[in-house]
Write a protein that holds these residues in place. Structure first.
Motif, PDB file in Angstrom:
ATOM      1  N   ILE A  96       0.838  -1.202   0.000  1.00  0.00           N
ATOM      2  CA  ILE A  96       0.000   0.000   0.000  1.00  0.00           C
ATOM      3  C   ILE A  96       0.872   1.251   0.000  1.00  0.00           C
ATOM      4  O   ILE A  96       1.808   1.376   0.780  1.00  0.00           O
ATOM      5  CB  ILE A  96      -0.971  -0.006   1.188  1.00  0.00           C
ATOM      6  CG1 ILE A  96      -1.977  -1.155   1.008  1.00  0.00           C
ATOM      7  CG2 ILE A  96      -1.706   1.333   1.297  1.00  0.00           C
ATOM      8  CD1 ILE A  96      -2.947  -1.309   2.147  1.00  0.00           C
ATOM      9  N   LYS A  97       0.508   2.173  -0.891  1.00  0.00           N
ATOM     10  CA  LYS A  97       1.197   3.465  -1.000  1.00  0.00           C
ATOM     11  C   LYS A  97       0.312   4.555  -0.403  1.00  0.00           C
ATOM     12  O   LYS A  97      -0.900   4.377  -0.255  1.00  0.00           O
ATOM     13  CB  LYS A  97       1.510   3.748  -2.467  1.00  0.00           C
ATOM     14  CG  LYS A  97       2.448   2.701  -3.046  1.00  0.00           C
ATOM     15  CD  LYS A  97       2.677   2.913  -4.520  1.00  0.00           C
ATOM     16  CE  LYS A  97       3.636   1.833  -5.008  1.00  0.00           C
ATOM     17  NZ  LYS A  97       3.449   1.469  -6.361  1.00  0.00           N
ATOM     18  N   GLU A  98       0.896   5.694  -0.113  1.00  0.00           N
ATOM     19  CA  GLU A  98       0.202   6.721   0.666  1.00  0.00           C
ATOM     20  C   GLU A  98      -1.035   7.322   0.010  1.00  0.00           C
ATOM     21  O   GLU A  98      -1.899   7.854   0.695  1.00  0.00           O
ATOM     22  CB  GLU A  98       1.157   7.825   1.085  1.00  0.00           C
ATOM     23  CG  GLU A  98       1.691   8.679  -0.029  1.00  0.00           C
ATOM     24  CD  GLU A  98       2.591   9.782   0.508  1.00  0.00           C
ATOM     25  OE1 GLU A  98       2.560  10.876  -0.079  1.00  0.00           O
ATOM     26  OE2 GLU A  98       3.307   9.545   1.492  1.00  0.00           O
ATOM     27  N   ASP A  99      -1.161   7.223  -1.317  1.00  0.00           N
ATOM     28  CA  ASP A  99      -2.340   7.795  -1.968  1.00  0.00           C
ATOM     29  C   ASP A  99      -3.214   6.726  -2.643  1.00  0.00           C
ATOM     30  O   ASP A  99      -4.022   7.039  -3.517  1.00  0.00           O
ATOM     31  CB  ASP A  99      -1.933   8.862  -2.979  1.00  0.00           C
ATOM     32  CG  ASP A  99      -1.036   8.320  -4.080  1.00  0.00           C
ATOM     33  OD1 ASP A  99      -0.532   7.187  -3.944  1.00  0.00           O
ATOM     34  OD2 ASP A  99      -0.842   9.034  -5.076  1.00  0.00           O
ATOM     35  N   ASP A 100      -3.089   5.489  -2.210  1.00  0.00           N
ATOM     36  CA  ASP A 100      -3.832   4.386  -2.830  1.00  0.00           C
ATOM     37  C   ASP A 100      -5.323   4.398  -2.502  1.00  0.00           C
ATOM     38  O   ASP A 100      -5.738   4.811  -1.414  1.00  0.00           O
ATOM     39  CB  ASP A 100      -3.263   3.032  -2.372  1.00  0.00           C
ATOM     40  CG  ASP A 100      -2.060   2.601  -3.185  1.00  0.00           C
ATOM     41  OD1 ASP A 100      -1.772   3.223  -4.231  1.00  0.00           O
ATOM     42  OD2 ASP A 100      -1.401   1.624  -2.777  1.00  0.00           O
ATOM     43  N   VAL A 101      -6.090   3.902  -3.456  1.00  0.00           N
ATOM     44  CA  VAL A 101      -7.495   3.591  -3.254  1.00  0.00           C
ATOM     45  C   VAL A 101      -7.542   2.095  -2.952  1.00  0.00           C
ATOM     46  O   VAL A 101      -7.117   1.275  -3.775  1.00  0.00           O
ATOM     47  CB  VAL A 101      -8.338   3.915  -4.505  1.00  0.00           C
ATOM     48  CG1 VAL A 101      -9.775   3.438  -4.331  1.00  0.00           C
ATOM     49  CG2 VAL A 101      -8.283   5.410  -4.804  1.00  0.00           C
ATOM     50  N   VAL A 102      -8.032   1.756  -1.758  1.00  0.00           N
ATOM     51  CA  VAL A 102      -8.050   0.363  -1.305  1.00  0.00           C
ATOM     52  C   VAL A 102      -9.493  -0.080  -1.121  1.00  0.00           C
ATOM     53  O   VAL A 102     -10.276   0.593  -0.441  1.00  0.00           O
ATOM     54  CB  VAL A 102      -7.281   0.198   0.028  1.00  0.00           C
ATOM     55  CG1 VAL A 102      -7.312  -1.257   0.489  1.00  0.00           C
ATOM     56  CG2 VAL A 102      -5.848   0.689  -0.112  1.00  0.00           C
ATOM     57  N   VAL A 103      -9.837  -1.216  -1.722  1.00  0.00           N
ATOM     58  CA  VAL A 103     -11.135  -1.848  -1.498  1.00  0.00           C
ATOM     59  C   VAL A 103     -10.862  -3.062  -0.619  1.00  0.00           C
ATOM     60  O   VAL A 103     -10.112  -3.957  -0.993  1.00  0.00           O
ATOM     61  CB  VAL A 103     -11.817  -2.259  -2.822  1.00  0.00           C
ATOM     62  CG1 VAL A 103     -13.106  -3.019  -2.543  1.00  0.00           C
ATOM     63  CG2 VAL A 103     -12.075  -1.033  -3.697  1.00  0.00           C
ATOM     64  N   GLU A 104     -11.472  -3.039   0.568  1.00  0.00           N
ATOM     65  CA  GLU A 104     -11.247  -4.109   1.555  1.00  0.00           C
ATOM     66  C   GLU A 104     -12.526  -4.917   1.710  1.00  0.00           C
ATOM     67  O   GLU A 104     -13.523  -4.423   2.225  1.00  0.00           O
ATOM     68  CB  GLU A 104     -10.826  -3.491   2.892  1.00  0.00           C
ATOM     69  CG  GLU A 104     -10.522  -4.521   3.945  1.00  0.00           C
ATOM     70  CD  GLU A 104     -10.222  -3.919   5.305  1.00  0.00           C
ATOM     71  OE1 GLU A 104      -9.642  -4.651   6.130  1.00  0.00           O
ATOM     72  OE2 GLU A 104     -10.570  -2.745   5.567  1.00  0.00           O
ATOM     73  N   LEU A 105     -12.484  -6.158   1.272  1.00  0.00           N
ATOM     74  CA  LEU A 105     -13.630  -7.063   1.378  1.00  0.00           C
ATOM     75  C   LEU A 105     -13.441  -7.928   2.618  1.00  0.00           C
ATOM     76  O   LEU A 105     -12.495  -8.708   2.700  1.00  0.00           O
ATOM     77  CB  LEU A 105     -13.735  -7.945   0.133  1.00  0.00           C
ATOM     78  CG  LEU A 105     -13.740  -7.228  -1.219  1.00  0.00           C
ATOM     79  CD1 LEU A 105     -13.866  -8.238  -2.355  1.00  0.00           C
ATOM     80  CD2 LEU A 105     -14.845  -6.187  -1.284  1.00  0.00           C
ATOM     81  N   GLY A 106     -14.329  -7.780   3.583  1.00  0.00           N
ATOM     82  CA  GLY A 106     -14.216  -8.512   4.838  1.00  0.00           C
ATOM     83  C   GLY A 106     -13.421  -7.720   5.857  1.00  0.00           C
ATOM     84  O   GLY A 106     -12.445  -8.198   6.421  1.00  0.00           O
ATOM     85  N   CYS A 107     -13.846  -6.484   6.128  1.00  0.00           N
ATOM     86  CA  CYS A 107     -13.094  -5.618   7.048  1.00  0.00           C
ATOM     87  C   CYS A 107     -13.337  -5.974   8.509  1.00  0.00           C
ATOM     88  O   CYS A 107     -12.592  -5.519   9.380  1.00  0.00           O
ATOM     89  CB  CYS A 107     -13.441  -4.152   6.795  1.00  0.00           C
ATOM     90  SG  CYS A 107     -15.158  -3.729   7.126  1.00  0.00           S
ATOM     91  N   HIS A 108     -14.363  -6.752   8.785  1.00  0.00           N
ATOM     92  CA  HIS A 108     -14.688  -7.182  10.144  1.00  0.00           C
ATOM     93  C   HIS A 108     -14.829  -5.957  11.053  1.00  0.00           C
ATOM     94  O   HIS A 108     -15.610  -5.077  10.758  1.00  0.00           O
ATOM     95  CB  HIS A 108     -13.677  -8.205  10.657  1.00  0.00           C
ATOM     96  CG  HIS A 108     -13.393  -9.280   9.645  1.00  0.00           C
ATOM     97  ND1 HIS A 108     -14.316 -10.248   9.329  1.00  0.00           N
ATOM     98  CD2 HIS A 108     -12.320  -9.509   8.853  1.00  0.00           C
ATOM     99  CE1 HIS A 108     -13.824 -11.036   8.375  1.00  0.00           C
ATOM    100  NE2 HIS A 108     -12.611 -10.598   8.075  1.00  0.00           N
ATOM    101  N   THR A 109     -14.056  -5.867  12.132  1.00  0.00           N
ATOM    102  CA  THR A 109     -14.191  -4.732  13.052  1.00  0.00           C
ATOM    103  C   THR A 109     -13.135  -3.653  12.806  1.00  0.00           C
ATOM    104  O   THR A 109     -12.972  -2.747  13.614  1.00  0.00           O
ATOM    105  CB  THR A 109     -14.143  -5.194  14.520  1.00  0.00           C
ATOM    106  OG1 THR A 109     -12.910  -5.884  14.744  1.00  0.00           O
ATOM    107  CG2 THR A 109     -15.326  -6.097  14.850  1.00  0.00           C
TER     108      THR A 109
END
Length: 179
Positions: free
Chosen positions: A19-32
């Motif tokens: 992960i880079k500082e300006d990334d767009v991240v889609v997190e599937l299953g973020c839980h808590t």
């Protein structure tokens, strides 16, 4: 690149590596939101779209969103649903694309469901990098051999072509609601 891991410490280290500082991240299953917190620290100038269908996720992610700099768009949704993918794909297009797809659905269970979700989501979003946390997939990878060499250098399977969001799949009815 596609990373498959199982150990949560390894999973979080791979997040730190990709992960880079300006990334767009889609997190599937973020839980808590424990990994979401790490993602927000790694991408302070980025954006996070975090999804989980669990009822315990909503309050924790709202609290986390107030604490961190990176905007977190939480969606309490089932990632196996076509309409969820459509909604996220629109949001990702609005911000210029997905850099990292993070898939953590059930840890060691349901490798078939985890792979289907990865395949469909990554084929649609075409991330630079993907990380999948699933024991069954990792065991399969380490147990398999092949004389054929097909390789992807991206976070999605390039051999899939440009199919985009697939039409509603009949097999979705076969997926268990218990992830």
């Amino acid at each position: 690149m596609i990373n498959v891991v199982y150990d949560i410490k390894v999973y979080r280290q791979v997040l730190r590596d990709i992960i880079k500082e300006d990334d767009v991240v889609v997190e599937l299953g973020c839980h808590t939101g424990n990994s979401t917190r790490i993602i927000s620290q790694l991408a302070p100038n980025g954006k996070i779209i975090a999804l989980d269908k669990g009822s315990e996720s909503k309050d924790k992610l709202e609290e986390l969103n107030r604490e961190v700099k990176t905007p977190i768009r939480f969606m309490q949704s089932d990632v196996r649903l076509h309409q969820t993918l459509e909604e996220v794909a629109k949001k990702v297009d609005e911000v210029g694309g997905c850099d990292v797809l993070s898939v953590d659905l059930g840890g060691g269970y349901h490798p078939d469901t985890t792979f289907k979700v990865f395949f469909i989501w990554s084929s649609t979003l075409k991330p630079r990098d993907t990380i999948i946390r699933n024991r069954g997939l990792l065991d399969f990878i380490h147990s398999s051999t092949s004389s054929e060499k097909i390789r992807s250098e991206k976070g999605w399977l390039e051999s899939c072509g440009d199919d985009g969001i697939p039409p509603r799949l009949k097999e979705l009815k076969l997926w268990s609601p218990k992830l």
